[in-house]
Design an enzyme around this catalytic site. Structure first.
Site, PDB file in Angstrom:
ATOM      1  N   ASP A 132     -77.394  34.253  32.409  1.00 20.63           N
ATOM      2  CA  ASP A 132     -78.543  33.993  32.687  1.00 20.63           C
ATOM      3  C   ASP A 132     -78.820  35.513  33.634  1.00 20.63           C
ATOM      4  O   ASP A 132     -80.025  35.816  33.892  1.00 20.63           O
ATOM      5  CB  ASP A 132     -78.839  33.002  32.914  1.00 20.63           C
ATOM      6  CG  ASP A 132     -78.412  31.936  32.341  1.00 20.63           C
ATOM      7  OD1 ASP A 132     -77.970  31.665  32.281  1.00 20.63           O
ATOM      8  OD2 ASP A 132     -80.078  31.727  31.508  1.00 20.63           O
ATOM      9  N   ARG A 159     -89.576  30.352  35.399  1.00 21.07           N
ATOM     10  CA  ARG A 159     -87.903  29.488  35.996  1.00 21.07           C
ATOM     11  C   ARG A 159     -87.131  30.603  36.479  1.00 21.07           C
ATOM     12  O   ARG A 159     -87.286  31.711  36.151  1.00 21.07           O
ATOM     13  CB  ARG A 159     -87.229  29.347  34.163  1.00 21.07           C
ATOM     14  CG  ARG A 159     -87.545  27.771  34.048  1.00 21.07           C
ATOM     15  CD  ARG A 159     -87.126  27.729  32.607  1.00 21.07           C
ATOM     16  NE  ARG A 159     -85.136  27.116  33.194  1.00 21.07           N
ATOM     17  CZ  ARG A 159     -84.530  27.117  32.684  1.00 21.07           C
ATOM     18  NH1 ARG A 159     -84.820  27.314  31.498  1.00 21.07           N
ATOM     19  NH2 ARG A 159     -83.193  26.563  33.121  1.00 21.07           N
ATOM     20  N   ASN A 213     -74.397  31.851  35.351  1.00 21.55           N
ATOM     21  CA  ASN A 213     -74.682  30.936  33.410  1.00 21.55           C
ATOM     22  C   ASN A 213     -74.805  29.699  33.428  1.00 21.55           C
ATOM     23  O   ASN A 213     -74.725  29.649  35.204  1.00 21.55           O
ATOM     24  CB  ASN A 213     -73.523  31.175  32.435  1.00 21.55           C
ATOM     25  CG  ASN A 213     -74.202  31.081  31.223  1.00 21.55           C
ATOM     26  OD1 ASN A 213     -74.724  31.457  30.673  1.00 21.55           O
ATOM     27  ND2 ASN A 213     -72.815  30.272  30.660  1.00 21.55           N
ATOM     28  N   LYS A 214     -74.780  28.643  33.117  1.00 19.62           N
ATOM     29  CA  LYS A 214     -74.889  26.998  32.561  1.00 19.62           C
ATOM     30  C   LYS A 214     -73.729  26.931  34.018  1.00 19.62           C
ATOM     31  O   LYS A 214     -73.186  27.118  34.116  1.00 19.62           O
ATOM     32  CB  LYS A 214     -74.699  26.886  32.122  1.00 19.62           C
ATOM     33  CG  LYS A 214     -74.977  25.017  31.108  1.00 19.62           C
ATOM     34  CD  LYS A 214     -76.368  24.926  31.939  1.00 19.62           C
ATOM     35  CE  LYS A 214     -77.565  25.257  31.468  1.00 19.62           C
ATOM     36  NZ  LYS A 214     -78.736  25.525  32.434  1.00 19.62           N
ATOM     37  N   ARG A 228     -85.530  28.434  25.712  1.00 20.81           N
ATOM     38  CA  ARG A 228     -84.797  28.258  27.345  1.00 20.81           C
ATOM     39  C   ARG A 228     -83.656  29.185  26.884  1.00 20.81           C
ATOM     40  O   ARG A 228     -83.660  29.716  25.462  1.00 20.81           O
ATOM     41  CB  ARG A 228     -83.918  26.968  27.522  1.00 20.81           C
ATOM     42  CG  ARG A 228     -84.028  25.879  26.288  1.00 20.81           C
ATOM     43  CD  ARG A 228     -82.686  26.031  25.526  1.00 20.81           C
ATOM     44  NE  ARG A 228     -82.046  26.735  25.975  1.00 20.81           N
ATOM     45  CZ  ARG A 228     -80.749  26.963  25.361  1.00 20.81           C
ATOM     46  NH1 ARG A 228     -80.892  27.260  23.991  1.00 20.81           N
ATOM     47  NH2 ARG A 228     -80.161  28.018  25.909  1.00 20.81           N
ATOM     48  N   GLY A 229     -83.066  30.055  27.272  1.00 18.81           N
ATOM     49  CA  GLY A 229     -82.247  30.702  27.245  1.00 18.81           C
ATOM     50  C   GLY A 229     -82.807  31.979  27.927  1.00 18.81           C
ATOM     51  O   GLY A 229     -83.729  32.956  27.735  1.00 18.81           O
ATOM     52  N   ALA A 230     -81.196  32.771  28.617  1.00 20.25           N
ATOM     53  CA  ALA A 230     -82.443  33.896  28.752  1.00 20.25           C
ATOM     54  C   ALA A 230     -82.483  35.081  27.902  1.00 20.25           C
ATOM     55  O   ALA A 230     -84.360  35.322  29.048  1.00 20.25           O
ATOM     56  CB  ALA A 230     -81.163  34.099  29.669  1.00 20.25           C
TER      57      ALA A 230
HETATM   58  O1  MRU Z   1     -81.327  26.210  31.371  1.00 24.65           O
HETATM   59  P1  MRU Z   1     -80.518  27.171  29.886  1.00 24.65           P
HETATM   60  O2  MRU Z   1     -81.146  26.417  28.590  1.00 24.65           O
HETATM   61  O3  MRU Z   1     -82.204  28.264  29.247  1.00 24.65           O
HETATM   62  O4  MRU Z   1     -79.824  27.886  29.728  1.00 24.65           O
HETATM   63  C1  MRU Z   1     -79.039  28.988  29.180  1.00 24.65           C
HETATM   64  C2  MRU Z   1     -77.962  28.934  29.104  1.00 24.65           C
HETATM   65  O5  MRU Z   1     -77.548  29.198  30.923  1.00 24.65           O
HETATM   66  C3  MRU Z   1     -77.350  30.293  28.708  1.00 24.65           C
HETATM   67  O6  MRU Z   1     -75.691  29.725  28.366  1.00 24.65           O
HETATM   68  C4  MRU Z   1     -77.919  31.916  28.876  1.00 24.65           C
HETATM   69  O7  MRU Z   1     -79.251  31.791  28.724  1.00 24.65           O
HETATM   70  C5  MRU Z   1     -77.373  32.529  27.774  1.00 24.65           C
HETATM   71  S1  MRU Z   1     -78.264  32.678  26.468  1.00 24.65           S
HETATM   72  C6  MRU Z   1     -77.441  34.055  25.420  1.00 24.65           C
END
Ligand code: MRU
Length: 322
Positions: A225, A83, A235-236, A46-48
């Site tokens: 994201d 996603r 973002n999250k 996970r993570g963009a």
């Molecule tokens: O749902 P996730 O864990 O994929 O969400 C990730 C985030 O919101 C991160 O802050 C974002 O992707 C930046 S990662 C460098």
């Protein structure tokens, strides 16, 4: 880094399984694009930026499996449906579509997937260097979710700033909210920072505003994201509230993100698709039921922080100010 988030093995890809961290450090081998899509959907990765990198390898695996236009198109479609919010996924798939349009060979897909990974690694180093200039010799900072090496093909975005700051001899304490419901802060950021020798204080999500005030936080840095042309940032979930709290307390609020997270096709945050995840994530905590069985649930995985709450966006090209 003390671990590898994504490793290309030539005909398969190896990832660290983020669903079992911090209790077990286990790696998964993904053999084809279907397994890559499943791993993204199930949050094993996970993570963009990390999603963007792994999607490139997913398409490369499809091209190796059968260099047939239909198969590659299907892989791009399936990966694109995993996603909806992180733009890096679509950035990569657009690059892959271009190769398909130009009748590229399997080698072309593999080479571009490797290039996307390498570029992401270099980008995160530069984000770290650009952001480290904002840190004090000794400071207290807050982040949210996990925007670290676990979320990218390199050393992270928000956390890259802290890693580069540490390399320059700066002292710091990072306050990390648990980030319910998926607990990326408690499970991933706390683990990753501690593994890399950075002092972490874990807080409950509800303690963010009070901690900003009582612990005299110098700066907040989060990842992103998707970023719209006007600077509105997805973002999250919880980031928006954190930005409002920071504004109220006059604490600078920065986003750290590669330019591959900017969506050039949308003007404002209103157009960013926000993923809603299963109600079970809120009704349970690590397998334990914590709410009435049939309660209604709203579970957006991301929120939008309007540009007016953002002091600057730290990119590989420099810091963008309003
Ligand atoms: O749902 P996730 O864990 O994929 O969400 C990730 C985030 O919101 C991160 O802050 C974002 O992707 C930046 S990662 C460098």
């Amino acid at each position: 880094m003390e671990f590898k988030t994504i490793e290309w093995l030539g005909n398969k890809v190896k990832i660290i399984d983020q669903t079992v961290l911090p209790f077990r450090e286990e790696y998964l081998i993904l053999q084809d694009y279907r397994e890559v899509a499943f791993a993204i959907k199930e949050m094993k990765i996970r993570g963009a930026p990390a999603i963007g990198v792994i999607a490139g390898y997913g398409v490369a695996l499809a091209a190796m499996e059968s260099h047939n236009k239909k198969n590659i198109e299907e892989a791009i479609k399936v990966l694109g449906e995993t996603r909806p919010t992180a733009y890096n996924l679509f950035y990569t798939l657009n690059r892959m579509k271009k190769i398909l349009k130009n009748n590229g060979t399997s080698e072309d897909f593999i080479a571009d997937a490797i290039a996307i990974h390498k570029e992401d690694r270099e980008i995160t180093e530069k984000i770290g260097e650009n952001g480290a200039k904002l840190l004090k010799d000794e400071g207290r900072y807050m982040t949210i979710c996990n925007a670290g090496a676990l979320a990218t093909g390199g050393i992270g975005t928000a956390l890259a700033v802290f890693y580069k700051g540490k390399d320059r001899g700066k002292k710091m304490t990072i306050y990390v909210p648990e980030t319910r419901p998926y607990l990326q802060g408690a499970r991933l950021t706390a683990w990753e920072l501690m593994k890399n020798g950075i002092k972490v204080v874990l807080i409950a999500d509800g303690a963010k505003a009070f901690t900003l005030k009582t612990k005299k936080i110098d700066l907040v840095i989060t990842g992103a994201d998707r970023i719209a042309c006007n600077g509105d940032t997805a973002n999250k979930i919880g980031t928006y509230g954190l930005a409002i709290s920071a504004k109220e307390l006059n604490i600078p609020f920065y986003i750290a993100a590669p330019t591959t997270t900017f969506d050039p096709n949308i003007k404002t945050g209103d157009e960013i698709p926000i993923e809603e995840r299963a109600s079970d994530e809120v009704k349970n905590c690590r397998g334990e039921k914590i709410a009435p069985e049939n309660v209604d649930v709203y579970n957006p995985a991301f929120d939008i922080t309007p540009a007016n709450l953002i002091s600057g966006i730290i990119t590989e090209k420099g810091i963008i100010r309003p």
